[in-house]
Design a protein around this motif. Structure first.
Motif: not given
Length: 69
Positions: A44-61
């Motif tokens: 669960t922690i890994t899934a949340i972390d992956t989702f958060l990383g995707a959101l941060l990547g989208i924000s950065s782009v």
């Protein structure tokens, strides 16, 4: 979606430091002390972390696209 600098920095710290450390800690303690649901909690922690990383990547782009206009 573009996050302001403070929110981005906090979420990046959570995604890169806090969540991986928390997952590692729980996995180690679950193994040593027989705590319940070790795989489920870490998954669960890994899934949340992956989702958060995707959101941060989208924000950065989006941020860099906005800066180059």
């Amino acid at each position: 979606m573009i996050l302001n600098d403070k929110v981005y920095d906090i979420l990046k710290w959570v995604a890169q430091i806090v969540l991986p450390a928390l997952g590692t800690l729980y996995f180690a303690l679950a193994t040593i002390w027989g705590l319940p649901y070790g795989e489920q909690v870490v998954g669960t922690i890994t899934a949340i972390d992956t989702f958060l990383g995707a959101l941060l990547g989208i924000s950065s782009v989006n941020y860099y696209k906005a800066q180059n206009k």
